[in-house]
Design a protein around this motif. Structure first.
Motif, PDB file in Angstrom:
ATOM      1  N   THR A  17    -109.752 -55.642-101.863  1.00 21.47           N
ATOM      2  CA  THR A  17    -110.671 -55.548-103.005  1.00 21.47           C
ATOM      3  C   THR A  17    -109.901 -55.229-104.283  1.00 21.47           C
ATOM      4  O   THR A  17    -110.179 -55.791-105.351  1.00 21.47           O
ATOM      5  N   ILE A 432    -106.926 -44.406-101.187  1.00 19.74           N
ATOM      6  CA  ILE A 432    -108.356 -44.321-100.857  1.00 19.74           C
ATOM      7  C   ILE A 432    -108.527 -43.895 -99.407  1.00 19.74           C
ATOM      8  O   ILE A 432    -109.295 -42.989 -99.097  1.00 19.74           O
ATOM      9  N   LEU A 436    -107.722 -39.504-101.307  1.00 20.21           N
ATOM     10  CA  LEU A 436    -107.256 -38.921-102.566  1.00 20.21           C
ATOM     11  C   LEU A 436    -108.182 -39.230-103.727  1.00 20.21           C
ATOM     12  O   LEU A 436    -108.330 -38.429-104.641  1.00 20.21           O
ATOM     13  N   PHE A 437    -108.748 -40.407-103.721  1.00 20.04           N
ATOM     14  CA  PHE A 437    -109.779 -40.742-104.705  1.00 20.04           C
ATOM     15  C   PHE A 437    -110.523 -41.957-104.203  1.00 20.04           C
ATOM     16  O   PHE A 437    -110.148 -42.537-103.176  1.00 20.04           O
ATOM     17  N   GLY A 438    -111.553 -42.329-104.922  1.00 15.20           N
ATOM     18  CA  GLY A 438    -112.413 -43.404-104.452  1.00 15.20           C
ATOM     19  C   GLY A 438    -112.112 -44.738-105.125  1.00 15.20           C
ATOM     20  O   GLY A 438    -111.192 -44.861-105.938  1.00 15.20           O
ATOM     21  N   GLN A 439    -112.945 -45.717-104.808  1.00 11.03           N
ATOM     22  CA  GLN A 439    -112.670 -47.072-105.256  1.00 11.03           C
ATOM     23  C   GLN A 439    -112.734 -47.228-106.768  1.00 11.03           C
ATOM     24  O   GLN A 439    -111.918 -47.945-107.351  1.00 11.03           O
ATOM     25  N   SER A 440    -113.652 -46.562-107.410  1.00 10.22           N
ATOM     26  CA  SER A 440    -113.776 -46.781-108.858  1.00 10.22           C
ATOM     27  C   SER A 440    -112.541 -46.248-109.580  1.00 10.22           C
ATOM     28  O   SER A 440    -112.013 -46.901-110.483  1.00 10.22           O
ATOM     29  N   ASP A 441    -112.056 -45.088-109.169  1.00 11.50           N
ATOM     30  CA  ASP A 441    -110.802 -44.609-109.744  1.00 11.50           C
ATOM     31  C   ASP A 441    -109.657 -45.573-109.420  1.00 11.50           C
ATOM     32  O   ASP A 441    -108.808 -45.863-110.261  1.00 11.50           O
ATOM     33  N   GLU A 444    -109.650 -48.593-111.653  1.00 12.62           N
ATOM     34  CA  GLU A 444    -109.183 -48.277-113.006  1.00 12.62           C
ATOM     35  C   GLU A 444    -107.648 -48.155-113.011  1.00 12.62           C
ATOM     36  O   GLU A 444    -106.976 -48.698-113.895  1.00 12.62           O
TER      37      GLU A 444
ATOM     38  N   MET B   1    -116.396 -49.136 -98.527  1.00 12.33           N
ATOM     39  CA  MET B   1    -115.408 -48.258 -99.183  1.00 12.33           C
ATOM     40  C   MET B   1    -116.141 -47.361-100.171  1.00 12.33           C
ATOM     41  O   MET B   1    -116.547 -47.795-101.237  1.00 12.33           O
ATOM     42  N   THR B   2    -116.327 -46.140 -99.850  1.00  8.26           N
ATOM     43  CA  THR B   2    -117.015 -45.213-100.762  1.00  8.26           C
ATOM     44  C   THR B   2    -116.066 -44.113-101.196  1.00  8.26           C
ATOM     45  O   THR B   2    -115.030 -43.897-100.582  1.00  8.26           O
ATOM     46  N   ASN B   3    -116.420 -43.451-102.277  1.00 10.23           N
ATOM     47  CA  ASN B   3    -115.592 -42.330-102.719  1.00 10.23           C
ATOM     48  C   ASN B   3    -115.571 -41.252-101.646  1.00 10.23           C
ATOM     49  O   ASN B   3    -116.600 -40.945-101.037  1.00 10.23           O
ATOM     50  N   ALA B   4    -114.411 -40.697-101.433  1.00 14.42           N
ATOM     51  CA  ALA B   4    -114.278 -39.635-100.439  1.00 14.42           C
ATOM     52  C   ALA B   4    -114.901 -38.363-100.991  1.00 14.42           C
ATOM     53  O   ALA B   4    -114.933 -38.160-102.196  1.00 14.42           O
ATOM     54  N   ILE B   9    -108.675 -34.462 -97.812  1.00 10.54           N
ATOM     55  CA  ILE B   9    -107.694 -35.438 -97.345  1.00 10.54           C
ATOM     56  C   ILE B   9    -108.151 -35.949 -95.978  1.00 10.54           C
ATOM     57  O   ILE B   9    -108.414 -35.164 -95.070  1.00 10.54           O
ATOM     58  N   LEU B  99    -105.131 -37.502-111.241  1.00  7.70           N
ATOM     59  CA  LEU B  99    -105.368 -38.337-110.055  1.00  7.70           C
ATOM     60  C   LEU B  99    -104.051 -38.588-109.319  1.00  7.70           C
ATOM     61  O   LEU B  99    -103.052 -38.959-109.927  1.00  7.70           O
ATOM     62  N   GLN B 105    -105.807 -32.180-105.921  1.00 14.14           N
ATOM     63  CA  GLN B 105    -106.295 -31.818-104.580  1.00 14.14           C
ATOM     64  C   GLN B 105    -106.673 -30.346-104.521  1.00 14.14           C
ATOM     65  O   GLN B 105    -107.728 -29.968-104.036  1.00 14.14           O
TER      66      GLN B 105
END
Lengths: 463, 463, 463
Positions: A17, A432, A436-441, A444, B1-4, B9, B99, B105
């Protein structure tokens, strides 16, 4: 388990993606070594060997390491005396030697995506490859300007000696062609007394600028003139190469004395180092004044094979990285100018041990510093992975300078940027999946790493 | 794929069993920089900015690298003149800059697990964050002692100058509170003549101990007195920082001469190095005598940004790692005391290249040596992975010293230990899946790495 | 999640095909330290402790680091005074200390595959282990020659001092046994004036060859004689160890002066370095003449524990790697002989930072250079992964020298080669899954890395 489509790096499922999101973003190439005359004259490339093999030190060094004499590849021979088909054949016979190397990735990508070749390169298919590439090079679609457009290049920076007249750049700008090609100011030969060209180039600098370059003050004025000319021609950056990074703020009077000495006879190593170490600080200060971004490439020990150097000159594949001490080497420069918010310095290393140990902590502190992408040997799938692994945790993403291809192999530019984008997607996909962070981050950051950080670091926006 | 979920971790499936096994083990924190007065006085923390941002050099260095002046974050300003809400807002505006960093974290983990914040931090939610944290800090549950308990801390070591009166530690011990907080003996300023405080501190040392510190013999006695006072206050360890590791067994008479000289005027670099190099050996010998574990932190080039140093002092985010030579640097010390079974020395490096090359082979040979956990910039998800990757094969697990958080950011302690435990679980899960050992061995090692190795290396058991 | 079968490294699914393809290829062992007398005399190994523990510095260094005195392991004690069962018991009691180390992998593999032991080693099963191994060692199937055959060894090279009479090698060759065991010329003690044996060995060299070794010219002749004798005995290679790599082409008359001086008293460090630095160049030139492949092992700082050295001698587990500068260290040698197509030099490093930074670029340029496999501490699962990760992209596969086990632990040879093959399969499986090349290329490369590159680099084919 089947053979992968040639030249395609596979991606972990969750990275796809991200890759799709950045795949087609126009290419920003803010540092490289393409020849501006290609785009000024827009004549066809001569033949496949001259285009793909003879100028590519990644390619011929590997062949040389495997016992292929450079002479047999046409090096040191005038174009009209070469047998390009035979050169291409030798290359094809050693094609397996490149397995696992980025050169093979880039060339496979070029064969497939630029020339539409689908069967593997072997000694048997070498003639077919040669004929097809040669025929395409003769068509309008494969002239330099057309390729620039079909590659989706937004901007391409060349690298040009301080004394360059920039006529090719002027010709491009005066033409009706819209491609954005800009010069980069590379003044090593008039800054570093260890350069074999130092004395003649200093005389040339005096002539060009009308300044007496034996006066330190006027010498600085001469350099300012050159920088202004580059800036007027569209340059946004300078570039500096140094073997062992060293800077020191010695006094103007010491510089005057060293300058006088250097114009008469070569300085010894310590003197030349001092001189160049002070000049790098002056270059940083001029960057604050004129806004040109400063690039420093450190740690390549050049032309270690003296026999080849005498026979063929520089850039013969025997430039070998050495360990570098960025912390103490840059300290005097940074303490002079590093807190200035108007300055940007982009650092490039060949010593990967400095990523996490020195460069990421430095870029994560000094406002002026940005880390350049993995350089040279490390512009590769593993090199990119090691880079992200080592720098992001301490420097974050916003202290990076995006990507640049640093190449004179024009046809490899799309391949190199594609490999970077796949490396970015792989890295971010892993981030991801680790939480550590999600898809939108991630999306970007992907866009930043693909284009926006380069535009920003090199001050290319809206110029 | 969603934000964690923020601050979590993810773990490979086969690592989860291991993580569950160690997640709730009480925290052993044998090396760090919390202020003992917090626990002596047990007053509420002032405000969110003073708690989370102003003292955290990981946080403000990143903001500074992104163009945020340190003044705007309240550094160098007395607490009563700061606007903590505004500082928190600036931080929130740059939250994306973190990030991919361990700071993010740790802070996400703190926001979620300590303060129960569930929506992402943005400039828009900054006030909500500020108000909620500020309100909680005013409640009894967020006083230092209550947090110590709710964090599940088994023991917490502070770091204290050799001349420290240890009154806060005495107050804690004389209180009816049961939390175990112990000092650590950090005598750099009275060992290293390059310290700007050396001369005044040597006079203070003389006063405190009644010893004539201009006599080498009495100087050693004075140091022994201080060590004894620390030991009586619960200390089990010393701590030593050195830029370039160097030890040498020069003679007592040479030391006497250097000492006399050093008390009058700064020694030159070589002399100071010699003096400190001998004193580290004496410290090791005193450790054999009094049983205090010796810690050596090497390779941080301190305060490289002189402008910030002059304006704000030490620890301003410009301490940058350099390459270190442990082998030749420690050889004289180890050859003097390294085979003694009563000695424990814990080594910390910022030069990861020494993990596999120097430190693991050394710890895998010398009975006195233990490797400390990944330090500072390397106390991170990738840093932990690189550490295990590089050290375990040569040093095994039993030559390690477990984990310590090395932090002055009290609220990040649970987050840091949790990240370590997730790193341990990930590492051991991978070891199982590669077939190196099975689950029962992995669970034993997990417990060692989480608690028991630290207890053992720092001699914290049953004291 | 169950315990893995002991000593079995798991493979990613896509790597298994590759592993099956190379698993049973005969073992080529072109560099190691087995004792040729084992195969000349073919007497039974004495007992399990003498076979598996006492000579293995990987094993006893770890035990020593964990507080086990070397005396208790029988070191420094004549075989007849040792209690081998007790030694084996101590080892078994500390068996968990080896978790995660290659020593454990190798020994588990040996226990399982050579001795058929299936239950885990514990203090309780130690006697069973001891009895079973001891009994097997007394059978004909466990004599050295029989093991050589059952291990599937195609060729085994030993390492032999320049002054070695090679009588054991002669005995093997004159026997009716067909096993191929060849010597390797290791002349350090007659090349490096820093060797404590230099003066006596130079006298012995003079005696052996009838040359006046106080004359530089005749000294070279003496060395040529020794090389010829080794070559006649089947040697195809030389081996050179150097702490900090340094070469320099000083003049013959300077060498004559240094030689004279060195024969009377130890040279100082700088002089000895110069002398040895020139002799390495001469060795390379002799390699061009006689075709012996040159091996250089650099970067081990030997016997750093002087107490153990004085008590037990060399190779006591206190040889620690240091950083190495291959680029400047080898430049004079390479510039003298490096473009010669008849020369092969195989480089070994303990400083992994030089893989990508120095060695891969050098091997990817100079026709004479090949990179040896991961050495010593790095001959491990992670070490192999890091090696491929760092070297392949720049050096490719054809500039490598395959694998060698470098061991004196004869029984570990199959285990070490198996671990390498699993490492190769894992690496190549990953390359396929990343899309770098397909299965047919991977299988070809797997075979190269397992056998053919070693045969080729060491010139072992059809001799």
């Amino acid at each position: 388990m089947t053979n992968a489509p040639m030249g395609t790096i596979h991606l972990p499922a969750h990275a796809d993606t991200i890759y799709q999101h950045i795949r087609d973003i126009p290419i920003v190439s803010p540092h490289g070594h393409c020849d501006p005359s290609w785009f000024a004259k827009n004549t066809a490339f001569r033949d496949p060997a001259e285009l793909l093999i003879i100028p590519d030190h990644y390619v011929f060094r590997m062949l040389y390491s495997q016992g292929v004499p450079l002479e047999s590849l046409g090096l040191g021979t005038p174009p009209e005396e070469r047998d390009p088909r035979k050169i291409f054949k030798i290359f094809a016979e050693h094609w397996n030697r490149f397995l696992g190397t980025p050169s093979r990735q880039w060339l496979e990508h070029t064969f497939t995506n630029v020339f539409g070749l689908t069967e593997p390169l072997t000694p048997k298919t070498a003639d077919h490859y040669y004929d097809l590439i040669d025929a395409k090079l003769k068509t309008p679609e494969f002239r330099p300007r057309a390729l620039f457009e079909s590659f989706g290049l937004e901007v391409l920076a060349t690298t040009d000696g301080a004394l360059d007249s920039l006529t090719h750049h002027a010709a491009i700008q005066n033409s009706d062609w819209q491609g954005r090609i800009i010069p980069t100011f590379r003044p090593d030969t008039v800054l570093n007394p260890a350069s074999p060209d130092f004395i003649p180039h200093m005389h040339q600098l005096a002539e060009m600028t009308g300044e007496d370059t034996s006066s330190f003050k006027n010498y600085l004025s001469a350099l300012r003139q050159c920088r202004a000319a580059f800036k007027a021609a569209g340059a946004t950056a300078t570039d500096h190469a140094i073997t062992e990074i060293y800077t020191e703020q010695i006094s103007d009077s010491d510089m005057q004395a060293l300058l006088q000495k250097a114009l008469n006879a070569p300085l010894d190593h310590a003197e030349a180092t001092l001189f160049y170490g002070r000049m790098l600080i002056d270059m940083a200060q001029m960057s604050i004044d004129d806004g040109l971004v400063m690039q420093i490439h450190a740690g390549s020990y050049r032309s270690t094979n003296r026999t080849l150097f005498k026979r063929f000159g520089n850039d013969m594949g025997a430039d070998i990285p050495i360990a570098v001490d960025w912390v103490r080497g840059l300290a005097p420069l940074l303490n002079k100018v590093g807190n200035n918010p108007d300055l940007t310095i982009i650092l490039f290393t060949l010593d990967e041990t400095t990523y996490a140990r020195e460069l990421a902590p430095m870029a994560g502190h000094w406002p002026c510093l940005r880390l350049g992408p993995p350089w040279w040997f490390h512009d590769s799938l593993n090199g990119i992975a090691r880079y992200f692994d080592a720098v992001v945790e301490t420097a974050g993403y916003w202290n990076l300078a995006g990507f640049n291809d640093d190449t004179r192999a024009f046809l490899s530019i799309p391949a190199r940027h594609d490999l970077w984008r796949r490396g970015v997607a792989t890295h971010l996909g892993t981030q991801i999946s680790r939480g550590l962070f999600g898809q939108s981050d991630a999306l970007e950051i992907a866009r930043l790493l693909t284009r926006d950080l380069a535009i920003d670091a090199y001050r290319l926006r809206g110029v």
